[in-house]
Design an enzyme around this catalytic site. Structure first.
Site, PDB file in Angstrom:
ATOM      1  N   TYR A   1      68.621  22.391 -56.853  1.00 52.52           N
ATOM      2  CA  TYR A   1      69.259  21.541 -55.994  1.00 52.52           C
ATOM      3  C   TYR A   1      68.603  21.525 -54.732  1.00 52.52           C
ATOM      4  O   TYR A   1      67.812  21.767 -54.270  1.00 52.52           O
ATOM      5  CB  TYR A   1      70.808  21.795 -56.154  1.00 52.52           C
ATOM      6  CG  TYR A   1      71.711  20.587 -55.705  1.00 52.52           C
ATOM      7  CD1 TYR A   1      71.474  19.284 -56.437  1.00 52.52           C
ATOM      8  CD2 TYR A   1      72.562  20.331 -54.702  1.00 52.52           C
ATOM      9  CE1 TYR A   1      72.038  18.406 -56.081  1.00 52.52           C
ATOM     10  CE2 TYR A   1      72.990  19.403 -54.154  1.00 52.52           C
ATOM     11  CZ  TYR A   1      72.992  18.231 -54.795  1.00 52.52           C
ATOM     12  OH  TYR A   1      73.658  17.125 -54.641  1.00 52.52           O
TER      13      TYR A   1
ATOM     14  N   ASP B   1      82.030  13.308 -54.414  1.00 56.30           N
ATOM     15  CA  ASP B   1      81.479  14.523 -53.768  1.00 56.30           C
ATOM     16  C   ASP B   1      81.424  14.709 -52.313  1.00 56.30           C
ATOM     17  O   ASP B   1      81.514  15.547 -51.848  1.00 56.30           O
ATOM     18  CB  ASP B   1      80.527  15.352 -54.648  1.00 56.30           C
ATOM     19  CG  ASP B   1      80.257  16.601 -54.575  1.00 56.30           C
ATOM     20  OD1 ASP B   1      81.094  17.275 -54.433  1.00 56.30           O
ATOM     21  OD2 ASP B   1      79.168  17.024 -54.613  1.00 56.30           O
ATOM     22  N   ASP B   2      80.560  13.434 -52.104  1.00 52.44           N
ATOM     23  CA  ASP B   2      80.257  13.334 -50.388  1.00 52.44           C
ATOM     24  C   ASP B   2      81.324  13.257 -49.788  1.00 52.44           C
ATOM     25  O   ASP B   2      81.520  13.980 -48.605  1.00 52.44           O
ATOM     26  CB  ASP B   2      79.275  12.179 -50.267  1.00 52.44           C
ATOM     27  CG  ASP B   2      78.010  12.406 -51.108  1.00 52.44           C
ATOM     28  OD1 ASP B   2      77.391  13.438 -50.930  1.00 52.44           O
ATOM     29  OD2 ASP B   2      77.890  11.338 -51.957  1.00 52.44           O
TER      30      ASP B   2
ATOM     31  N   ASN C   1      71.875  18.091 -45.000  1.00 49.58           N
ATOM     32  CA  ASN C   1      70.907  18.324 -45.849  1.00 49.58           C
ATOM     33  C   ASN C   1      69.699  17.169 -45.918  1.00 49.58           C
ATOM     34  O   ASN C   1      69.750  16.213 -45.465  1.00 49.58           O
ATOM     35  CB  ASN C   1      71.307  18.307 -47.154  1.00 49.58           C
ATOM     36  CG  ASN C   1      72.183  19.738 -47.400  1.00 49.58           C
ATOM     37  OD1 ASN C   1      71.900  20.870 -47.043  1.00 49.58           O
ATOM     38  ND2 ASN C   1      73.593  19.505 -48.122  1.00 49.58           N
TER      39      ASN C   1
ATOM     40  N   GLU D   1      77.990   9.806 -56.251  1.00 47.06           N
ATOM     41  CA  GLU D   1      77.174  10.596 -55.677  1.00 47.06           C
ATOM     42  C   GLU D   1      76.397   9.775 -54.905  1.00 47.06           C
ATOM     43  O   GLU D   1      75.363   9.045 -55.351  1.00 47.06           O
ATOM     44  CB  GLU D   1      76.458  11.436 -56.585  1.00 47.06           C
ATOM     45  CG  GLU D   1      75.892  12.819 -56.080  1.00 47.06           C
ATOM     46  CD  GLU D   1      76.831  13.840 -55.395  1.00 47.06           C
ATOM     47  OE1 GLU D   1      76.699  14.362 -54.207  1.00 47.06           O
ATOM     48  OE2 GLU D   1      77.860  14.092 -56.211  1.00 47.06           O
ATOM     49  N   ASP D   2      76.214  10.187 -53.515  1.00 44.40           N
ATOM     50  CA  ASP D   2      74.972   9.659 -52.559  1.00 44.40           C
ATOM     51  C   ASP D   2      74.891   8.104 -52.526  1.00 44.40           C
ATOM     52  O   ASP D   2      73.856   7.417 -52.717  1.00 44.40           O
ATOM     53  CB  ASP D   2      73.761  10.263 -52.923  1.00 44.40           C
ATOM     54  CG  ASP D   2      73.499  11.787 -52.663  1.00 44.40           C
ATOM     55  OD1 ASP D   2      74.505  12.165 -52.012  1.00 44.40           O
ATOM     56  OD2 ASP D   2      72.438  12.123 -52.630  1.00 44.40           O
TER      57      ASP D   2
ATOM     58  N   LYS E   1      73.177  17.970 -60.078  1.00 42.77           N
ATOM     59  CA  LYS E   1      74.481  18.075 -59.808  1.00 42.77           C
ATOM     60  C   LYS E   1      75.126  18.624 -61.450  1.00 42.77           C
ATOM     61  O   LYS E   1      75.770  19.504 -61.479  1.00 42.77           O
ATOM     62  CB  LYS E   1      75.227  16.823 -59.593  1.00 42.77           C
ATOM     63  CG  LYS E   1      75.107  16.528 -58.021  1.00 42.77           C
ATOM     64  CD  LYS E   1      76.215  17.420 -57.299  1.00 42.77           C
ATOM     65  CE  LYS E   1      76.089  17.130 -55.938  1.00 42.77           C
ATOM     66  NZ  LYS E   1      77.002  17.776 -54.955  1.00 42.77           N
TER      67      LYS E   1
ATOM     68  N   ARG F   1      71.693   6.533 -50.606  1.00 42.49           N
ATOM     69  CA  ARG F   1      71.753   7.460 -49.386  1.00 42.49           C
ATOM     70  C   ARG F   1      71.791   8.901 -50.093  1.00 42.49           C
ATOM     71  O   ARG F   1      72.422   9.565 -50.269  1.00 42.49           O
ATOM     72  CB  ARG F   1      73.124   7.435 -48.622  1.00 42.49           C
ATOM     73  CG  ARG F   1      73.108   8.021 -47.483  1.00 42.49           C
ATOM     74  CD  ARG F   1      74.689   8.376 -46.902  1.00 42.49           C
ATOM     75  NE  ARG F   1      75.300   9.000 -47.747  1.00 42.49           N
ATOM     76  CZ  ARG F   1      75.394  10.399 -48.057  1.00 42.49           C
ATOM     77  NH1 ARG F   1      74.356  11.392 -47.076  1.00 42.49           N
ATOM     78  NH2 ARG F   1      75.920  11.184 -48.900  1.00 42.49           N
TER      79      ARG F   1
END
Length: 577
Positions: free
Chosen positions: A125, A291-292, A433, A268-269, A196, A178
């Site tokens: 990850y 999650d973000d 990150n 996610e993202d 993930k 993203r």
């Protein structure tokens, strides 16, 4: 065409090589044995054990001669692979080796990851997965997960049914717009759902077969990728508006139709404008989690609860300043405000006034309200406009500085020194990150604050020695929360996610930090205990689901921690005799 079917018409043995000698224009039926044995068994990642097959198993499953004569148990295989991985000097080589292992021997992959989680987490990850996504087309070897593109509009349910597993419990889905702090990587964002879900199994104990990574490909606005001959996605600009919304609506409906009410869908993202809208739209009708927005918030809140044991005071006594007002920043801010509201019995509108946000145009203030995106408006407080982060720090005098901007090197020497000038122990969280995008390094935070900062980051940093003292930086990694959070939802049969579940997850994580951890400067527990931590989080989340009447697995188990541990997948080899 011959009357008998090619490649296996008379059984797997006879005619097995007919495909090899057929003409290119002949139609071939891809027959396969229904029970894995012999060569097929060695190519089945779920059941393959390599040299760990015993003498009896080799005879019973037609493996004699297909393997070298030596036998090697799982522990020795693990030792050999760790030795090999440590020879690689390039992180991406380690990533590719781990992905190859996952496709070759699933149980050994997870055994390796669980037993060496602190060393291998940055490989599978962040930060390495970021580079892997950037180069995904070039390093693509075998497909992992499902790709649903605009070409599949109207056929999404059929695509889902192509996936061989029927009992899916968690889906991690991205549209690649993203990816971490790297921007629009389109279809190559698949590395994120794959990574993930590896952590869902290794850290949270979900069965690998119950996990499904999905990428929704609506194109990309990344011009470099569109020109890249190895790019694996649609070669068109990103779809927006009604076309995008219709595909997502079809996907969400198909998921529920195919897998039921209790499948967890983790966004996610996604880019900010879609992330907030999708979460708001589907949180009342589906079991969804971003999650973000929510996972990051829960992890950061846990770190703050933990840090205050060292700093002193209550959460309500603190003043917070964020650099970054996207989905991560506003998600963290909202959960902090909610926690303070519950603790102090004051309105959330009032508690939001303790939290200030800086975006690319400066401090978010009331005079800017009309031009702000909807998710930023609750944070527009009365104050004079301030353009720079340094000026905002000097004006607001926060006790906590949080970076979620995705822009590296923004916590400058002047900013950190200013934080240290009016705080005995400034709390500085550089969360962006991968490592290159971190607002500052651990060394910079400790050096510029003269060793007084309580620091954590999104990507890992090595321990720092300053004035003869060794400081161990914490990592505010979402992997602390989402695996246990998802496990809690699944073992309770929850049908919706509520904010109260995020709060109890934060409290459960903070409770795992020991006095010994604090002495080293840590505000998070070591990852070596992550499965026990996940069980604790799962138990608290499940208990809250039962309390809120959202659980469907009845009756409620008496000991939820023990029940969570008993549900966890074990990667130890099974006997096939």
């Amino acid at each position: 065409m011959e009357s008998r079917l090619l490649n296996g018409g008379a059984g797997v043995g006879e005619g097995f090589h007919d495909e090899d000698c057929a003409r290119e224009d002949q139609i071939i039926t891809p027959w396969a044995a229904t029970v894995a044995c012999g060569y097929t068994l060695l190519r089945d990642p779920r059941h393959n054990k390599g040299l760990a097959f015993s003498e009896k198993e080799r005879d019973a499953h037609y493996l004699r001669g297909l393997l070298p004569p030596a036998t090697m148990n799982q522990e020795l295989q693990e030792k050999k692979l760790m030795h090999m991985l440590r020879q690689y000097k390039v992180p991406l080589q380690r990533y590719m080796a781990m992905m190859d292992l996952q496709e070759r021997n699933e149980r050994l992959f997870y055994k390796l990851l669980i037993d060496n989680v602190e060393e291998l987490l940055p490989v599978v990850y962040t930060p390495t997965v970021g580079e892997a996504c950037q180069k995904y087309g070039s390093i693509f070897r075998h497909s992992q997960g499902l790709y649903i593109s605009l070409k599949d509009k109207g056929k999404t349910l059929e695509v889902l049914k192509n996936w061989p597993e029927r009992n899916i419990q968690v889906i991690v889905v991205t549209d690649g717009e993203r990816i971490l702090g790297l921007g629009d990587l389109g279809c190559q964002g698949m590395g994120i759902p794959v990574g993930k879900l590896s952590l869902y199994t290794a850290l949270g104990g979900l069965r690998p077969s119950a996990c499904l990574p999905i990428t929704i490909d609506v194109g990309t606005n990344n011009k470099d990728l569109l020109k890249d001959e190895f790019y694996i996605g649609l070669r068109q600009n990103r779809a927006t508006g009604q076309e995008y919304a219709e595909l997502l609506e079809e996907f969400m409906s198909a998921v529920k139709q195919n897998y039921g009410e209790k499948v967890l869908i983790q966004f996610e993202d996604f880019a900010n404008h879609n992330a907030f809208e999708l979460l708001a739209k589907y949180r009342s009708s589906h079991l969804v989690f971003n999650d973000d927005i929510q996972g990051t918030a829960s992890v950061v809140l846990a770190g703050l609860i933990s840090a205050l044991k060292s700093v002193g005071g209550k959460l309500a006594d603190q003043k917070f300043l964020f650099l970054g007002a996207g989905e991560a920043g506003t998600g963290i801010a909202e959960l902090i405000a909610l926690q303070i509201s519950k603790q102090t019995k004051t309105s959330i509108e009032e508690t939001r006034k303790k939290i200030w946000l800086v975006d690319s145009k400066g401090l978010i203030v009331a005079s800017r309200k009309e031009s702000l995106q909807h998710f930023k408006k609750p944070w527009a407080h009365d104050h004079e406009p301030t353009k720079t982060l340094l000026d905002a720090v000097k004006d607001i005098k926060p006790t906590v500085l949080i970076g979620s901007s995705g822009v590296g090197k923004t916590f400058t020497k002047q900013v950190v020194e200013a934080m240290a000038s009016f705080n005995e122990k400034p709390i500085i969280l550089a969360l962006s990150n991968p490592t290159s995008q971190s607002e500052c390094t651990a060394e910079e935070a400790y050096t510029w604050s003269e060793g007084r900062a309580i620091f954590a980051s999104g990507s890992p940093f090595d321990p720092v020695k300053y004035n003869g003292v060794t400081y161990v930086p914490g990592q505010a990694n979402n992997a602390y929360v989402f695996p246990g959070f998802g496990l809690g939802l699944i073992i309770s049969g929850a049908i919706r996610v509520k904010d109260d579940m995020l709060l109890v997850a934060s409290e459960a994580l903070a409770a795992q930090v020991t006095a010994e951890n604090f002495e080293k400067g840590l505000i998070y527990p070591p990852f070596s205990n992550i499965r026990k931590i996940s069980a604790q989080i799962a138990a608290k989340v499940a208990a809250k689901a039962y309390e809120l009447g959202l659980a469907t697995h009845l009756p409620q188990p008496k000991d939820l921690v023990r029940y969570a541990e008993s549900c966890m997948y074990s990667p130890v080899y099974r006997s096939y005799l």
